[in-house]
Write a protein that holds these residues in place. Structure first.
Motif, short mmCIF file in Angstrom:
data_model
loop_
_atom_site.label_atom_id
_atom_site.label_comp_id
_atom_site.label_asym_id
_atom_site.label_seq_id
_atom_site.Cartn_x
_atom_site.Cartn_y
_atom_site.Cartn_z
N THR A 148 48.21 35.29 43.08
CA THR A 148 47.32 35.53 43.72
C THR A 148 46.34 36.22 44.43
OG1 THR A 148 47.72 34.13 45.44
CG2 THR A 148 47.61 32.94 43.90
N SER A 149 45.12 36.15 44.13
CA SER A 149 44.70 37.38 44.43
C SER A 149 45.11 37.86 46.18
CB SER A 149 42.94 37.56 44.56
OG SER A 149 42.32 37.24 43.05
N LEU A 150 44.28 36.81 46.63
CA LEU A 150 45.36 37.06 48.83
C LEU A 150 46.69 36.42 48.26
CD1 LEU A 150 44.36 37.13 51.81
CD2 LEU A 150 44.51 34.40 51.16
N GLU A 151 47.49 37.23 48.31
CA GLU A 151 49.08 37.57 48.43
C GLU A 151 49.51 36.21 49.01
OE1 GLU A 151 50.81 41.94 47.73
OE2 GLU A 151 50.72 41.79 50.49
N ASP A 152 49.10 36.19 50.58
CA ASP A 152 49.10 35.50 51.73
C ASP A 152 50.07 33.47 50.78
OD1 ASP A 152 50.37 37.04 52.95
OD2 ASP A 152 48.39 36.39 54.39
N ILE A 153 48.43 33.60 49.69
CA ILE A 153 48.41 32.40 49.19
C ILE A 153 50.00 32.58 48.11
CG2 ILE A 153 47.78 30.23 47.62
CD1 ILE A 153 45.12 32.03 47.99
N SER A 154 50.47 33.09 47.07
CA SER A 154 51.27 33.23 46.80
C SER A 154 52.88 32.91 47.54
CB SER A 154 51.58 34.87 45.89
OG SER A 154 50.77 35.42 45.16
N PHE A 155 52.57 34.13 48.69
CA PHE A 155 54.27 33.88 49.58
C PHE A 155 53.96 32.08 50.41
CE2 PHE A 155 53.38 38.21 50.70
CZ PHE A 155 53.98 38.73 49.50
N SER A 156 53.31 32.21 50.06
CA SER A 156 52.89 30.28 50.55
C SER A 156 53.87 29.42 49.05
CB SER A 156 51.80 30.11 50.99
OG SER A 156 51.58 28.56 51.60
N PHE A 157 52.99 29.69 48.35
CA PHE A 157 53.81 28.88 47.07
C PHE A 157 55.28 29.47 47.06
CE2 PHE A 157 49.82 29.08 43.88
CZ PHE A 157 49.54 27.66 44.75
N THR A 177 44.60 38.24 33.29
CA THR A 177 43.68 37.95 33.29
C THR A 177 43.68 37.05 31.90
OG1 THR A 177 41.24 38.62 32.84
CG2 THR A 177 42.53 39.29 31.29
N LEU A 178 43.09 35.91 31.60
CA LEU A 178 43.33 35.07 30.83
C LEU A 178 43.63 35.32 29.32
CD1 LEU A 178 44.45 31.79 30.82
CD2 LEU A 178 42.17 31.82 30.29
N GLN A 226 41.87 32.78 42.16
CA GLN A 226 43.06 33.28 42.91
C GLN A 226 43.88 34.03 41.56
OE1 GLN A 226 43.59 33.80 45.68
NE2 GLN A 226 41.77 33.56 46.17
N ILE A 227 44.05 33.34 40.53
CA ILE A 227 44.87 33.60 39.71
C ILE A 227 44.42 34.92 38.27
CG2 ILE A 227 46.16 31.25 39.64
CD1 ILE A 227 44.84 30.56 37.61
N ASN A 228 43.45 35.49 38.41
CA ASN A 228 43.03 36.49 37.69
C ASN A 228 43.46 37.41 38.28
OD1 ASN A 228 42.44 35.99 34.82
ND2 ASN A 228 40.74 34.31 36.46
N TYR A 229 44.16 38.43 37.95
CA TYR A 229 44.73 39.10 39.02
C TYR A 229 45.31 40.72 38.88
CZ TYR A 229 45.91 42.02 43.42
OH TYR A 229 46.04 42.57 44.75
N PRO A 230 43.78 41.62 37.74
CA PRO A 230 44.74 42.53 37.00
C PRO A 230 44.76 43.57 38.17
CG PRO A 230 42.12 42.40 36.69
CD PRO A 230 42.56 41.14 37.80
N ALA A 231 45.26 43.63 39.32
CA ALA A 231 45.97 44.63 40.14
C ALA A 231 47.55 45.14 40.35
CB ALA A 231 45.03 44.66 41.54
N SER A 235 54.36 47.24 43.18
CA SER A 235 54.12 46.94 44.29
C SER A 235 54.60 45.45 44.96
CB SER A 235 53.63 47.59 44.88
OG SER A 235 52.21 47.96 45.17
N HIS A 236 53.93 44.78 44.19
CA HIS A 236 53.63 43.65 44.61
C HIS A 236 55.14 42.95 44.44
CE1 HIS A 236 49.71 44.08 43.51
NE2 HIS A 236 49.45 43.75 44.21
N ILE A 237 56.02 43.14 43.38
CA ILE A 237 57.31 42.32 43.33
C ILE A 237 57.70 42.92 43.73
CG2 ILE A 237 59.20 41.89 40.82
CD1 ILE A 237 56.09 41.35 40.55
N GLU A 238 58.24 44.46 44.84
CA GLU A 238 59.10 44.73 45.26
C GLU A 238 58.97 43.74 47.13
OE1 GLU A 238 57.84 48.96 45.84
OE2 GLU A 238 59.17 48.70 43.25
#
Ligand SMILES: Cc1cc2nc3c(=O)[nH]c(=O)nc-3n(C[C@H](O)[C@H](O)[C@H](O)COP(=O)(O)O)c2cc1C
Length: 378
Positions: A148-157, A177-178, A226-231, A235-238
Motif C-alpha cells: 500500500t502507498s501508506l506502508e503502515d497499512i501493509s504492516f497493519s495487515f 499498477t493494474l 493505496q494498492i497502486n504503488y509503482p514506487a 527496500s520495502h521487502i527488506e
C-alpha cells in the motif's frame, strides 16, 4: 506422510460429482453461472491475451518421459515447506473479490481446502477480513499482500495476519499498477467499485484513519489509491523482513536476476508467476520462466509455480521442472461459481485423483522421485 493406494484412485468412482470433469467444460459452466461481466473479469487476460494463451500452449511443449516398473502401488504426495509438512504439493492462489463468484467466497474456499490440508492464500482485496477468514476454517492459510502507498497499512495487515494464525506472507510484486484488461474496460466493470474487495480495508484502523469520511465511495477510492504503488522496490521487502517473523514469498518473479536478488534479500520463498496473464501482456509463460529460475536459486529457497495449471499432468511437469509446490487459480474459482463450497471440494477431489493417477503412470511414488523425472522440451 500422505499415503495413497494408487489403485484406489484408478477404480474410485467419481459418482456424486456435479461438476464437469474437463477444465474447458468447467469454464463453460462458470460462464453460464456468472454475469457476463464477472465471468469476463475472472477469465480474461490483459491486452490481446497473448500471455494467457502462452501459459496454456507452453505446457504442450514439455513432455513427460515415464520411467516404469517401480512398484507405484503406494504414493506419498506430501511436501515440506517452511518447516511444515503438507499432504499435497498444492496451494490455492490468492484471488480477490471471490464473493462475486459465490456469497460465501473465501469462507467456502478455505473450508473446502482445509479438508485436504491445502493452504488457501487470502487476497488483500478479499470481501472478508483477515480475522473472519482466519476463523472460518482450521485449515492452513497464507496472506497475500498488495503493498500500500501508506506502508503502515501493509504492516497493519501483516500484523493482523500473524495474530489471526496465518502461516506466510505472499507479496505480489507484479501488480504495482493494474494490467490493461481490455475486456473489463469494454464492460466498464470493476468488482472493487461494486464493493467486493473491501473486507480488509474497512476493518483496518490505519486505513480508516486516512479517509476524510467513511462512506462506500471513500473506501473504494481509498483502496484504489493505496494498492497502486509503482514506487515499490527492494527496500520495502527488506523493511517487511524486519516487521514479521512469518516466511515471506515474492509472487510474480519471472527474471532470474530478481530470483537471485530475492535470495540475497533473505525472503523465504518465491512464486514464479505471470498472474495468469492478467498483468503485463506479452511476458514469458510461467512454465518457460521456471527452469532458469530453479537453476539460479539452486535449492536455497523454495520455488513455487503459478499460472496455467489445469490438470494433474500440468502439475507433474512443473514439479519435474523443479518447482517445490504448485498454485491452482482459475479452476477453483470456476468450481466455486458453479457449485459453491461443494464445487471447490469436488474439484479438488477430482484434481487430486488426476494428479495421483499421473504420478502412478509416470512411475514415481513420491515428490522427490517426481522431481528427478525426465522432461523433454520441443
Ligand atoms: C479473478 C482473479 C483475481 C485475482 N486476484 C489476485 C489477487 O488479489 N492477488 C494476487 O496476487 N493474484 C491474484 N490473481 C492471480 C492469481 O493469484 C494467479 O496468479 C492466477 O490466477 C494464475 O493463473 P491461472 O488461474 O490461469 O492458473 C487473480 C486471478 C484471478 C483469475
Amino acid at each position: 506422510m500422505s499415503i495413497y493406494k494408487s489403485n484406489d484412485y484408478i477404480v474410485q468412482s467419481i459418482e456424486g460429482n456435479q461438476l464437469p470433469i474437463s477444465y474447458e467444460e468447467l469454464e463453460q459452466a462458470a460462464k453460464a453461472a456468472l454475469s457476463p461481466q464477472a465471468f469476463s473479469y475472472i477469465a480474461s487476460g490483459a491486452g490481446a491475451e497473448e500471455t494467457a494463451h502462452k501459459n496454456k500452449n507452453a505446457f504442450q511443449r514439455y513432455s513427460i518421459v515415464p520411467k516404469l516398473l517401480n512398484d507405484v502401488s503406494e504414493l506419498d504426495t506430501s511436501i515440506s515447506l517452511f518447516g511444515k509438512t503438507y499432504p499435497t504439493p498444492f496451494v490455492l492462489a490468492p484471488v480477490g473479490v471471490l464473493k462475486q463468484a459465490d456469497e460465501q467466497g473465501d469462507f467456502a474456499v478455505t473450508r473446502a481446502a482445509s479438508k485436504f490440508g491445502i493452504p488457501f492464500i487470502q487476497s488483500t482485496v478479499s470481501s472478508f477480513s483477515i480475522e473472519e477468514v482466519g476463523q472460518s476454517s482450521d485449515g492452513p492459510k497464507w496472506f497475500q499482500l498488495y503493498w500500500t502507498s501508506l506502508e503502515d497499512i501493509s504492516f497493519s495487515f501483516v500484523k493482523r495476519a500473524e495474530e489471526a494464525g496465518f502461516e506466510a506472507i505472499v507479496v505480489t510484486i507484479d501488480t504495482v499498477t493494474l494490467g490493461f484488461r481490455e475486456k473489463d474496460l469494454f464492460h466498464g466493470y470493476s468488482p472493487l467499485a461494486h464493493g467486493y474487495g473491501q473486507g480488509n480495508f474497512e476493518s483496518d484502523d490505519v486505513f480508516l484513519s486516512t479517509l476524510d469520511e467513511v462512506s462506500n465511495s471513500a473506501i473504494v477510492d481509498g483502496i484504489i489509491k493505496q494498492i497502486n504503488y509503482p514506487a515499490l522496490n527492494w527496500s520495502h521487502i527488506e523493511k517487511l523482513k524486519e516487521k514479521t517473523s512469518l516466511p515471506i514469498l515474492l509472487k510474480g518473479v519471472l527474471h532470474p536476476d530478481d530470483a537471485l536478488r530475492a535470495v540475497d534479500c533473505g525472503v523465504e520463498g518465491l512464486i514464479v508467476s505471470n498472474h495468469g496473464g492478467r498483468q503485463l501482456d506479452g511476458v514469458i509463460s510461467s512454465v518457460d520462466a521456471l527452469p532458469e529460475i530453479v537453476n539460479v536459486v539452486n535449492g536455497k529457497i523454495p520455488v513455487l509455480f503459478d499460472s496455467g495449471v489445469r490438470r494433474g499432468s500440468d502439475a507433474l511437469k512443473v514439479l519435474a521442472l523443479g518447482a517445490d509446490a504448485v498454485l491452482i487459480g482459475r479452476p477453483y474459482v470456476y468450481s466455486l461459481a458453479v457449485h459453491g463450497e461443494q464445487g471447490v471440494e469436488q474439484f479438488l477431489t477430482t484434481f487430486l485423483q488426476d494428479f495421483n493417477s499421473s504420478m502412478t503412470l509416470s512411475g514415481v511414488k513420491d515428490i522427490n522421485q517426481l522431481k528427478q523425472m525426465k522432461i523433454v522440451h520441443d
